[in-house]
Scaffold this active site. Sequence first.
Site, PDB file in Angstrom:
ATOM      1  N   LYS A  87      63.276 -30.982 -72.409  1.00 14.33           N
ATOM      2  CA  LYS A  87      62.765 -32.331 -72.149  1.00 14.33           C
ATOM      3  C   LYS A  87      62.525 -32.536 -70.665  1.00 14.33           C
ATOM      4  CE  LYS A  87      64.285 -37.043 -72.353  1.00 14.33           C
ATOM      5  NZ  LYS A  87      65.418 -37.914 -72.374  1.00 14.33           N
ATOM      6  N   LYS A 112      67.449 -30.579 -69.898  1.00 18.05           N
ATOM      7  CA  LYS A 112      66.890 -31.902 -69.618  1.00 18.05           C
ATOM      8  C   LYS A 112      66.734 -32.053 -68.110  1.00 18.05           C
ATOM      9  CE  LYS A 112      67.641 -36.842 -70.120  1.00 18.05           C
ATOM     10  NZ  LYS A 112      68.354 -37.919 -70.811  1.00 18.05           N
TER      11      LYS A 112
HETATM   12  C1  PBG Z   1      69.159 -41.259 -72.121  1.00 17.03           C
HETATM   13  C2  PBG Z   1      67.781 -40.827 -72.410  1.00 17.03           C
HETATM   14  C3  PBG Z   1      66.623 -40.944 -71.628  1.00 17.03           C
HETATM   15  C4  PBG Z   1      65.569 -40.476 -72.386  1.00 17.03           C
HETATM   16  C5  PBG Z   1      66.097 -40.049 -73.597  1.00 17.03           C
HETATM   17  N1  PBG Z   1      67.468 -40.255 -73.583  1.00 17.03           N
HETATM   18  C6  PBG Z   1      66.440 -41.558 -70.290  1.00 17.03           C
HETATM   19  C7  PBG Z   1      66.946 -40.880 -69.103  1.00 17.03           C
HETATM   20  O1  PBG Z   1      67.567 -39.836 -69.146  1.00 17.03           O
HETATM   21  O2  PBG Z   1      66.773 -41.479 -68.044  1.00 17.03           O
HETATM   22  C8  PBG Z   1      64.125 -40.450 -71.970  1.00 17.03           C
HETATM   23  C9  PBG Z   1      63.136 -40.453 -73.070  1.00 17.03           C
HETATM   24  C10 PBG Z   1      61.749 -40.773 -72.678  1.00 17.03           C
HETATM   25  O3  PBG Z   1      61.372 -40.905 -71.495  1.00 17.03           O
HETATM   26  O4  PBG Z   1      60.951 -40.919 -73.600  1.00 17.03           O
HETATM   27  N2  PBG Z   1      69.774 -40.654 -71.055  1.00 17.03           N
END
Ligand code: PBG
Length: 330
Positions: free
Chosen positions: A256, A203
């Site tokens: 992601k 991520k």
């Molecule tokens: C929680 C989380 C996030 C997303 C999914 N889980 C936000 C982040 O990490 O700031 C982002 C999903 C998206 O942008 O569609 N941490």
Amino acid sequence: MLDWRGMELGRFARHRRLRSSEAMRRLVRETELSPAHLVYPLFIEAGLRGRSPIPSMPGQFRFGLDAVGEEARELERLGIGGVMLFGLPAAKDEQGSGAWAADGVVQQAIGRIKDAAPGLVVMGDVCLCEYTSHGHCGPLAPDGSVDNDAALPLLAETAVSLANAGCDVIAPSDMMDGRVLAIRNALDAAGHVSVPILSYAAKFASGFYGPFRDAADSAPAFGDRRGYQMDPANGRMALGEVLADLEQGADMVMVKPALPYLDVVRAVREVTNVPVAAYNVSGEYSMVMAAVERGWLDEARVIDETLTSILRAGADIIITYHARQWASRR
Ligand code: PBG
């Protein structure tokens, strides 16, 4: 035999032979989208009645507990594989205790979704940022950084409470080190040995999460997430994170965002045999929808191409805000 210019026939390939009709194109198509592999994110807001539109994500809504069952039934009817749940709690605190409350908003939503649509795989996003008053993904250390090891038991408790509520897949997105192991141990100890973990393994600290932070009200109050999410420049390091999460017991791994990281999706596909998920995030969605609203892009074609590309790169599962629209257009 020579052609009219004296060129040997067959010296260049006639690729167009296999593109001559839709029937022919369909016959030789290598990747085929199916709603079964799509996961639709759902935002559940405490206290909300019905649904309310998310301004930065045209076509997306937050749902109240009274409306989530009906939505789930429709998603199941469309053949969509599953849902990924995010909660907007009634109140936030320093620790993020709303995340593991037995009567938390997501915990309650799980029961309603399971009743309404038993054929959907219900995934729970495990993170504290929607529940902490400061908007970071774990509790803060005195120096203001996120305290990795103090976050682990809280994340584990959140995972257990989601599993207790009937969640089918636990999906930690916090990026704390060691969380997959902590969650696996806690799930097993609580009798949830059969509940799998889909780890947000690779991520990245991405600008494409912008619209989500509006949708989930989870923007950090200060600083950013670069101290725990990955540097977008590091593809090799992403593979290291994936392997580490698998060692700790992840059953599936995620990359992601999706589109700017298709090279990582492909590389992850090649180092593991577990299912690979890719999250086509909020900014990727809103970018397309903004252009569609202006008449600059053809919605159906571009969404189809987007999802097909992610599949072609090697993803088995795509988490996408396009899921509902794509499936209902089929
Ligand atoms: C929680 C989380 C996030 C997303 C999914 N889980 C936000 C982040 O990490 O700031 C982002 C999903 C998206 O942008 O569609 N941490």
